[in-house]
Design an enzyme around this catalytic site. Structure first.
Site, PDB file in Angstrom:
ATOM      1  CE  LYS A 195      21.427 -26.046   6.759  1.00  0.00           C
ATOM      2  NZ  LYS A 195      22.415 -24.972   6.670  1.00  0.00           N
ATOM      3  CE  LYS A 248      19.939 -25.359  10.438  1.00  0.00           C
ATOM      4  NZ  LYS A 248      20.848 -24.529   9.733  1.00  0.00           N
TER       5      LYS A 248
HETATM    6  C1  PBG Z   1      23.630 -21.530   6.709  1.00  0.00           C
HETATM    7  C2  PBG Z   1      22.723 -21.857   7.846  1.00  0.00           C
HETATM    8  C3  PBG Z   1      21.322 -21.836   7.891  1.00  0.00           C
HETATM    9  C4  PBG Z   1      20.974 -22.118   9.195  1.00  0.00           C
HETATM   10  C5  PBG Z   1      22.146 -22.341   9.907  1.00  0.00           C
HETATM   11  N1  PBG Z   1      23.222 -22.199   9.053  1.00  0.00           N
HETATM   12  C6  PBG Z   1      20.307 -21.465   6.881  1.00  0.00           C
HETATM   13  C7  PBG Z   1      20.153 -22.171   5.640  1.00  0.00           C
HETATM   14  O1  PBG Z   1      20.681 -23.272   5.409  1.00  0.00           O
HETATM   15  O2  PBG Z   1      19.481 -21.572   4.795  1.00  0.00           O
HETATM   16  C8  PBG Z   1      19.556 -22.170   9.711  1.00  0.00           C
HETATM   17  C9  PBG Z   1      19.391 -21.826  11.136  1.00  0.00           C
HETATM   18  C10 PBG Z   1      18.016 -21.496  11.575  1.00  0.00           C
HETATM   19  O3  PBG Z   1      17.016 -21.501  10.837  1.00  0.00           O
HETATM   20  O4  PBG Z   1      17.910 -21.183  12.766  1.00  0.00           O
HETATM   21  N2  PBG Z   1      23.828 -22.542   5.798  1.00  0.00           N
HETATM   22 ZN    ZN Z   2      24.696 -21.843   3.805  1.00  0.00          ZN
END
Ligand code: PBG
Ligand code: ZN
Length: 324
Positions: A195, A248
């Site tokens: 991520k 992601k």
């Molecule tokens: C929480 C989380 C996030 C997303 C999914 N779970 C945001 C982040 O890390 O700030 C992003 C999902 C999206 O942008 O569609 N940690």
């Molecule tokens: Zn988070």
């Protein structure tokens, strides 16, 4: 074999021929639909930056989940927005929290719809970070206990899969051990394994109300410049017990999806994130692109890169196209 013996166009002449030799197909059964539940009643609040995406209170949330199931989409991914936030994200692991309530309500109304839960503290902390803070730093090991407790309350409420998205080191093994100790050895973990610290999450933070109040997430999420590190991160999560791994965002990281696919044989999910959704919706609204075709082409590219599963805000729209 080359021209004039080989002619690539022979197999492109008609749609029947093209579909006979097509290498990649999209199916409604590939999709996971993310949904947002809020406390309160009669709430159905559309998010300006994400047309078609809503914050929903429980009764509307269940209604929407039923609709998702009717379209043939196999799973939802639940995010919750609590009324009260605090330093340690207490609502995240409260057995009566909004996510835990939503899990119970959805499993009761549509038992066959897979319920996946996002396991992370950022929607629940007053500072908006994914872990607990000391001297401006997000603590790793102290956060693990809270994440494990959160995952456990989700499983106890009936979640089918838990999905840690925090990027703390060691969260997969921490969650696995806690689930197993409590008898939830059959609940899979889908880890947000690679991520990235991405600007594509902007619209999500509007809907989840989870933007960090200070700093950013770069001390825990990955540097967008790195590719070998993604292989390492995914490998570690697999060793810690992840059942499904995720890359992601998806669109700017198709190379990472392809690379992970080449290295590991676990089911691989791609998260078509909020910014990717918003860009297509906005350009379509302005008449600059054919939104439906760009949507389908974008989702297809993720499958072609090697993803088995696509988490996408387009799930309903795309299902309608595929069900036509
Ligand atoms: C929480 C989380 C996030 C997303 C999914 N779970 C945001 C982040 O890390 O700030 C992003 C999902 C999206 O942008 O569609 N940690
Ligand atoms: Zn988070």
């Amino acid at each position: 074999m080359y021209y004039p013996i080989y002619r690539g166009r022979r197999l492109r002449r008609t749609e029947v021929l093209r579909s006979l030799v097509r290498e990649t197909t999209l199916s409604v059964s590939d999709f996971i639909y993310p949904m947002f539940v809020v406390e309160g009643k009669n709430i159905k609040k559309e998010i300006k930056s994400m047309p078609g995406v809503f914050q929903l209170s429980l009764e509307n949330f269940v209604k929407e989940a039923k609709e998702v199931k009717k379209l043939g989409i196999p799973a939802i991914l639940i995010f919750g927005i609590p009324k009260k936030k605090d330093e340690i994200g207490s609502q995240a692991y409260d057995p009566k929290g909004i996510v835990q309530q939503a899990i119970r309500a959805v499993k009761k109304a549509c038992p066959d719809l897979l319920v996946i839960t996002d396991v992370c503290l950022c929607e629940f902390t007053s500072h908006g970070h994914c872990g607990i803070i000391k001297d401006g730093y997000v603590l790793n090991d102290e956060t693990l206990d809270l994440l494990a407790a959160m995952a456990l309350t989700h499983a106890a409420a009936g979640a089918d899969i838990v999905a840690p998205s925090d990027m703390m080191d060691g969260r997969v093994i921490a969650i696995r051990e806690t689930l197993d100790e409590e008898g939830f050895y059959n609940i899979p973990i889908m880890s947000y394994a690679a991520k990235y610290a991405s600007a594509y999450y902007g619209p999500f933070r509007d809907v989840a109300e989870s933007a960090p109040k200070f700093g950013d997430r770069r001390s825990y999420q990955m540097d967008p410049a790195n590719s070998d590190e993604a292989i390492r991160e995914v490998g570690l999560d697999i060793e810690e017990g992840a059942d499904i791994v995720m890359v992601k965002p998806a669109l700017s990281y198709l190379d990472i999806i392809a690379k992970v696919r080449g290295e590991y044989d676990l089911p691989l999910a791609a998260y078509n994130v909020s910014g990717e959704y918003s860009m297509i919706k906005a350009a379509a609204k302005l008449g600059y692109i054919d939104g439906e075709r760009v949507m389908m082409e974008t989702l297809l590219s993720m499958k072609r890169a090697g993803a088995d599963i696509i988490i996408t805000y387009f799930a309903k729209d795309a299902a309608k196209v595929l069900n036509r």
